[in-house]
Design an enzyme around this catalytic site. Sequence first.
Site, mmCIF file in Angstrom:
data_model
loop_
_atom_site.group_PDB
_atom_site.id
_atom_site.type_symbol
_atom_site.label_atom_id
_atom_site.label_comp_id
_atom_site.label_asym_id
_atom_site.label_seq_id
_atom_site.Cartn_x
_atom_site.Cartn_y
_atom_site.Cartn_z
ATOM 1 N N ASN A 108 0.795 -1.223 0.000
ATOM 2 C CA ASN A 108 0.000 0.000 0.000
ATOM 3 C C ASN A 108 0.831 1.278 0.000
ATOM 4 O O ASN A 108 0.278 2.371 0.105
ATOM 5 C CB ASN A 108 -0.953 0.000 1.195
ATOM 6 C CG ASN A 108 -1.735 -1.296 1.291
ATOM 7 O OD1 ASN A 108 -1.557 -2.040 2.244
ATOM 8 N ND2 ASN A 108 -2.552 -1.599 0.302
ATOM 9 N N ILE A 115 1.114 6.795 -0.999
ATOM 10 C CA ILE A 115 0.380 5.980 -0.023
ATOM 11 C C ILE A 115 -1.054 5.741 -0.490
ATOM 12 O O ILE A 115 -1.728 6.662 -0.942
ATOM 13 C CB ILE A 115 0.354 6.691 1.346
ATOM 14 C CG1 ILE A 115 1.789 6.888 1.830
ATOM 15 C CG2 ILE A 115 -0.477 5.919 2.355
ATOM 16 C CD1 ILE A 115 1.929 7.880 2.929
ATOM 17 N N CYS A 116 -1.481 4.497 -0.356
ATOM 18 C CA CYS A 116 -2.865 4.124 -0.651
ATOM 19 C C CYS A 116 -3.574 3.908 0.687
ATOM 20 O O CYS A 116 -3.399 2.884 1.330
ATOM 21 C CB CYS A 116 -2.919 2.854 -1.501
ATOM 22 S SG CYS A 116 -4.596 2.337 -1.882
ATOM 23 N N LEU A 117 -4.312 4.921 1.099
ATOM 24 C CA LEU A 117 -5.092 4.864 2.329
ATOM 25 C C LEU A 117 -6.372 5.627 2.037
ATOM 26 O O LEU A 117 -6.336 6.825 1.743
ATOM 27 C CB LEU A 117 -4.312 5.499 3.486
ATOM 28 C CG LEU A 117 -4.965 5.482 4.855
ATOM 29 C CD1 LEU A 117 -5.218 4.050 5.339
ATOM 30 C CD2 LEU A 117 -4.095 6.218 5.862
ATOM 31 N N ARG A 121 -7.988 9.989 0.468
ATOM 32 C CA ARG A 121 -8.566 10.306 -0.843
ATOM 33 C C ARG A 121 -9.623 11.373 -0.670
ATOM 34 O O ARG A 121 -10.513 11.256 0.172
ATOM 35 C CB ARG A 121 -9.212 9.074 -1.468
ATOM 36 C CG ARG A 121 -8.235 8.032 -1.869
ATOM 37 C CD ARG A 121 -8.962 6.905 -2.603
ATOM 38 N NE ARG A 121 -8.109 5.731 -2.614
ATOM 39 C CZ ARG A 121 -8.522 4.513 -2.366
ATOM 40 N NH1 ARG A 121 -9.788 4.273 -2.111
ATOM 41 N NH2 ARG A 121 -7.680 3.504 -2.390
#
Length: 185
Positions: A108, A115-117, A121
Amino acid sequence: MLTLASKLKRDDGVRGPRTSSPASDSTRRVSVRDKLLVKEVAELEANLPCTCKVNFPDPNKLHYFQLTVIPDEGYYQGGKFQFEIEVPDAYNMVPPKVKCLTRIWHPNITEMGEICLSLLREHSIDGTGWAPTRTLKDVVWGLNSLFTDLLNFDDPLNIEAAEHHLRDKEDFRNKVEDYIKRYAR
């Protein structure tokens, strides 16, 4: 932190009849973001996970700080991961900008620090993205959880790391440990 809080109190006390020039009045104004940050930083510091530390390089700039996450369990145990968090002027209508400064092998987080959180978003299809009701505490707890219960191999940003885990969990663990030895101590 106290420096900006003191400034806010002083500014509140200065309000009254307008006797100053417009230029000096505008230098005294404090943004909505900064007023929110004084409150949120105090709450954050009182409720910080035991695996996290925050650092404000300039106590007068609460909109920029660093977070260190030191996981005490899981694949990333023993590592020390640095994040840079910048709170934009439009906060709390938009999320903070976050970047991982430590090179990491993580599904992630890319090696370049993206960062993918979902809560970071601005717009999220599933409704778990940023909302004005979220706070810095939510961001810090979310980043901390990326090393434990939010570690997600099914919706990766770093597809190569996720596929590596799927192919060979032991080799994935070895690569994570190698990255920790090289970059996260």
